[in-house]
Write a protein that holds these residues in place. Structure first.
Motif, PDB file in Angstrom:
ATOM      1  N   PRO A 109      16.782  58.588  70.954  1.00 10.81           N
ATOM      2  CA  PRO A 109      16.037  59.605  71.713  1.00 10.81           C
ATOM      3  C   PRO A 109      15.717  59.127  73.123  1.00 10.81           C
ATOM      4  N   GLY A 110      16.041  59.949  74.107  1.00 14.50           N
ATOM      5  CA  GLY A 110      15.740  59.631  75.492  1.00 14.50           C
ATOM      6  C   GLY A 110      16.662  58.624  76.137  1.00 14.50           C
ATOM      7  N   GLN A 137      22.279  60.316  61.216  1.00 11.97           N
ATOM      8  CA  GLN A 137      21.052  59.657  61.630  1.00 11.97           C
ATOM      9  C   GLN A 137      20.867  58.344  60.888  1.00 11.97           C
TER      10      GLN A 137
END
Length: 120
Positions: free
Chosen positions: A37-38, A115
């Motif tokens: 994430p990010g 994931q």
């Protein structure tokens, strides 16, 4: 055109292991990338079709192993000594060229991602 299908992601504690699989038919160089994430998508490992040569990003050397079973049209990423910073969506990718490259735009086909979450 090749279709890629990843499997094997999940939740694991730090220090644990997971094995990712990518069903990838055809004579392609196959790589694994990950995106946290990010953060930007980054190269993890890759393996050629014709001689099984491999390459790894420095942060996973000695902990991850990429391999392929051409008879089963499957590429594996065995991940060990997992760390929380390994948490990301892992993508399988394939390219027609025989040479390994760490650049994501060099890969022509992509899976949907799986994931991997490593808890501390």
């Amino acid at each position: 055109q090749v279709q890629l299908l990843e499997s094997g992601g999940g939740l694991v504690q730090a220090g644990g292991s997971l094995r990712l699989s990518c069903a990838a038919s055809g004579r392609y160089t196959v790589g694994w990338f990950r995106q946290a994430p990010g953060k930007e998508r980054e190269f993890v490992a890759a393996v050629t079709w014709y001689d099984g040569s491999t390459d790894y990003t420095d942060s996973v050397k000695g902990r991850f192993t990429i391999s392929r079973d051409n008879a089963k049209n499957t590429v594996y990423l065995q991940m060990g000594s997992l760390k929380p910073e390994d948490t990301a969506v892992y993508y399988c990718a394939a390219r027609s060229g025989w040479r390994i490259t760490t650049i994501s735009s060099d890969y022509d086909y992509w899976g949907q991602g799986t994931q991997v979450t490593v808890s501390s």
